[in-house]
Enzyme design. Structure first.
Site, mmCIF file in Angstrom:
data_model
loop_
_atom_site.group_PDB
_atom_site.id
_atom_site.type_symbol
_atom_site.label_atom_id
_atom_site.label_comp_id
_atom_site.label_asym_id
_atom_site.label_seq_id
_atom_site.Cartn_x
_atom_site.Cartn_y
_atom_site.Cartn_z
ATOM 1 N N ASP A 215 0.904 -1.153 0.000
ATOM 2 C CA ASP A 215 0.000 0.000 0.000
ATOM 3 C C ASP A 215 0.937 1.196 0.000
ATOM 4 O O ASP A 215 1.624 1.449 0.995
ATOM 5 C CB ASP A 215 -0.871 -0.009 1.264
ATOM 6 N N HIS A 216 0.989 1.909 -1.115
ATOM 7 C CA HIS A 216 2.064 2.915 -1.228
ATOM 8 C C HIS A 216 1.931 4.034 -0.193
ATOM 9 O O HIS A 216 2.892 4.732 0.094
ATOM 10 C CB HIS A 216 2.173 3.460 -2.654
ATOM 11 N N LYS A 220 4.941 6.453 2.600
ATOM 12 C CA LYS A 220 5.098 7.913 2.725
ATOM 13 C C LYS A 220 5.708 8.242 4.090
ATOM 14 O O LYS A 220 5.236 7.748 5.121
ATOM 15 C CB LYS A 220 3.736 8.609 2.579
ATOM 16 N N GLU A 254 -8.160 14.770 -4.086
ATOM 17 C CA GLU A 254 -7.338 14.877 -5.303
ATOM 18 C C GLU A 254 -8.011 15.854 -6.249
ATOM 19 O O GLU A 254 -9.242 15.843 -6.367
ATOM 20 C CB GLU A 254 -7.229 13.518 -5.996
ATOM 21 N N ASP A 273 -10.859 2.000 -4.119
ATOM 22 C CA ASP A 273 -9.585 2.573 -4.578
ATOM 23 C C ASP A 273 -8.799 3.234 -3.442
ATOM 24 O O ASP A 273 -7.580 3.162 -3.409
ATOM 25 C CB ASP A 273 -9.888 3.613 -5.676
ATOM 26 N N HIS A 278 -5.803 2.769 1.665
ATOM 27 C CA HIS A 278 -5.033 3.909 2.179
ATOM 28 C C HIS A 278 -5.662 4.505 3.458
ATOM 29 O O HIS A 278 -4.971 4.744 4.447
ATOM 30 C CB HIS A 278 -4.928 5.010 1.124
ATOM 31 N N LYS A 378 -12.176 12.581 -6.141
ATOM 32 C CA LYS A 378 -11.415 13.082 -7.287
ATOM 33 C C LYS A 378 -12.073 14.376 -7.732
ATOM 34 O O LYS A 378 -13.256 14.603 -7.495
ATOM 35 C CB LYS A 378 -11.450 12.061 -8.420
HETATM 36 C C1 BG6 Z 1 -3.832 5.073 -5.839
HETATM 37 C C2 BG6 Z 1 -5.184 5.169 -6.476
HETATM 38 O O1 BG6 Z 1 -3.773 3.953 -4.997
HETATM 39 O O2 BG6 Z 1 -3.591 6.248 -5.086
HETATM 40 C C3 BG6 Z 1 -5.299 6.411 -7.345
HETATM 41 O O3 BG6 Z 1 -5.435 4.016 -7.274
HETATM 42 C C4 BG6 Z 1 -4.921 7.635 -6.551
HETATM 43 O O4 BG6 Z 1 -6.612 6.562 -7.865
HETATM 44 C C5 BG6 Z 1 -3.579 7.436 -5.856
HETATM 45 O O5 BG6 Z 1 -4.828 8.730 -7.451
HETATM 46 C C6 BG6 Z 1 -3.300 8.583 -4.908
HETATM 47 O O6 BG6 Z 1 -1.985 8.448 -4.447
HETATM 48 P P1 BG6 Z 1 -1.166 9.705 -3.939
HETATM 49 O O7 BG6 Z 1 0.118 9.147 -3.466
HETATM 50 O O8 BG6 Z 1 -1.038 10.632 -5.109
HETATM 51 O O9 BG6 Z 1 -2.011 10.308 -2.848
#
Ligand code: BG6
Length: 544
Positions: A215-216, A220, A254, A273, A278, A378
């Site tokens: 989970d990116h 962070k 976003e 998503d 997240h 979004k």
């Molecule tokens: C991703 C989603 O996991 O996270 C995207 O699939 C989203 O839709 C993105 O734009 C947001 O990541 P960050 O790091 O820009 O907040």
């Protein structure tokens, strides 16, 4: 967790104070050599499934290039790309070069040995070829039998790939202590049932300790800093509970739309998503109890316990406690933008939510009765992710309304992006004869406090951690399952008639109904941009 994050010596003699240096770039200009902020990784053959895809080009390869240029990758590192696109090794290498224009000499040298296998994910030939390639990498490139598989394909083939790897005896730890690990991208399932099924498939091929669900957000720095703020400081813990905290708001906003990912987004929506992964991760770190150590499983145990305490609504409650929205045409930064339904690969009558607000409860002694508001969307006015804890008002306000009308409750804001830091809003006397009180901001900024320290980005950090075998920032199977248990009732409720989808114009803060969700508790949403400006906090241009 890695104990020593700064343990690689800079190789360049002319290194700057942050360990960075400049070398002539390919075009004759200066290229900045990235400072070493991560420990050296072991030799490894990294196999990327989905190597010709968007994620590989946009995230994985650039992250690898930065790791190489920081001196983190071992000389025995190589990549084997696997995908259905009919490419040769050379064509793959061209793709690698085009995806990593910033890559320096160390990266370029490594890429010369990268290999590519064109094949179907369910065909034995693909895996026979892979096996040969891996053996060759061990002999010629010194990858020492270590394997890191990265599943960057469409999720429907994750299970197939895992099973095929197991069938070809590629998943077991090798001789001499070599490792095999698998990184799995999100979305991990599309509901609880499919996540359970996928976990079964993965577990049939790999031991849980070999599986790194990514989970990116966990990569962070500011998300990790929640741990430091809470557990390295004495002053916050006594007030981090229902006696002092009035409400918590998590915002993941976003300004971008769905870009070129309309097809994917149609099958996902904001809940799958962003919220299931997240938001749940950020909430878990913010609200969990203190772990007994920084060991990966001790931290993950506490996150699971917190997720288990989040209320699971009945379908009726789910409708009542959520507001879904979808953006219509509008404008962002003065530029007109399309409605969601006009985006490529989106159905003209799509019912997918691009905005979601939820009111959650955490049913434990620490948080009972504290509303947790979550929103994500979004095409909102700004790109901003933050967690705001608003504290209770003083029991008796000495000052009259006229004097204190500009005073808002104390709020602690964990600014996750883009202007990373922490802000504490509190009341102060405005200078002058009159006793006028207003909210002001005390501000910690990452950029200012750690000027020159160039943090690794999320993917860089997480790929590195998978290479060194540190699972702390990855999601364990029980976390994934519990997060689906929380969100499943919303999915079920919305699939019924009357699930509701409210339009909002692109460039606004979501549908009006979402305001009502908060107002019912006598609260209102923070405006992350305006509220900070009013308290004299940081002013940012919030670039996307
Ligand atoms: C991703 C989603 O996991 O996270 C995207 O699939 C989203 O839709 C993105 O734009 C947001 O990541 P960050 O790091 O820009 O907040």
């Amino acid at each position: 967790m890695s104990a020593d994050p700064i343990s690689v010596a800079a190789e360049d003699s002319a290194a700057g104070p942050d360990g960075s240096s400049e070398t002539p770039g390919a075009a004759g200009g200066k290229r900045r050599t990235l400072p070493p902020v991560l420990s050296k990784a072991p030799p490894v053959a990294m196999v990327i499934f989905g190597a010709s895809g968007d994620l590989t080009g946009r995230k994985i390869l650039p992250a690898l290039a930065r790791l190489a240029d920081r001196g983190v990758l071992d000389d025995g590192f190589t990549v084997i790309g696997v995908a259905r696109t009919e490419w040769t090794d050379d064509e793959f290498r061209t793709h690698v070069a085009e995806s990593t224009p910033e890559g320096g000499p160390k990266w370029t040298a490594l890429t010369e040995r990268f290999k590519y296998i064109a094949g179907e994910y369910d065909h034995p030939d693909t895996f026979d070829q892979l096996k040969t390639c891996l053996d060759e990498a061990d002999r010629l490139d010194g990858t020492d039998g270590n394997r890191l598989y990265y599943l960057a394909t469409i999720p429907s083939v994750f299970g197939l790939v895992a099973q095929a790897l197991a069938k070809h005896a590629c998943t077991g730890p090798g001789e001499g202590g070599s490792f095999a690990r698998v990184v799995v991208e999100k979305p991990f399932g599309r509901d609880l049932a499919s996540a359970l099924e996928l976990n079964d498939h993965m577990h049939a091929a790999f031991d849980e300790s070999q599986i790194y669900r990514i989970d990116h957000y966990m990569g962070k720095e500011t998300v990790q800093n929640v741990l430091a703020l809470r557990f390295a400081n004495a002053i916050f813990e006594p007030i981090w509970n229902r006696r002092y905290v009035d409400q918590v708001q998590v915002t993941v906003a976003e300004s971008l739309g769905v870009e070129h990912r309309g097809g994917f987004y149609e099958t996902a929506g904001a809940l799958r998503d962003i919220v299931q992964n997240h938001v749940m991760q950020v909430l878990a770190l913010t609200l969990m109890e203190s772990p007994t150590s920084t060991d990966a499983d001790r931290i993950r145990d506490e996150k699971v316990k917190l997720l288990q305490a989040i209320d699971i609504p009945t379908p009726d409650e789910a409708v009542d406690k959520s507001v879904r929205g979808q953006y219509t045409a509008g404008s962002i930064d003065g530029q007109p933008v399309l409605a969601y339904r006009q985006e490529d690969d989106v159905a003209p009558d799509s019912q997918t939510e691009t905005y979601l607000a939820l009111r959650l409860r955490v049913e434990n002694w620490r948080w009972a009765g504290v509303p947790i508001f979550v929103r994500t969307g979004k095409r909102l006015p700004a790109r901003v992710t933050e967690v705001a804890l608003t504290f209770r008002q003083v029991p008796f306000l000495l000052f009259d309304h006229r004097t204190s009308r500009d005073l808002r409750p104390n709020t602690l804001i964990l600014r996750i992006q883009p202007d990373e830091g922490i802000t504490l809003e509190f009341g102060a006397k405005v200078p002058g004869e009159r006793f006028h009180i207003r909210s002001v901001a005390m501000d910690f900024s990452y950029a200012e406090a750690f000027a020159g320290a160039e943090a690794a980005d999320g993917y860089e950090r997480l790929i590195h951690d998978a290479m060194v075998g540190d699972a702390t920032l990855f999601i364990r199977s029980d976390e994934v399952e519990q997060a689906w248990k929380i969100v499943d009732p919303y999915l079920q409720a919305w699939s019924e008639p009357g699930g509701g989808l409210h339009p909002y114009a692109a460039g606004t803060w979501g549908p009006h109904m979402a305001d009502l969700l908060v107002e019912r508790s006598g609260d209102e949403w923070r405006n992350p941009v305006i509220d900070l400006e009013m308290s004299g906090g940081r002013l940012t241009d919030f670039p996307q």
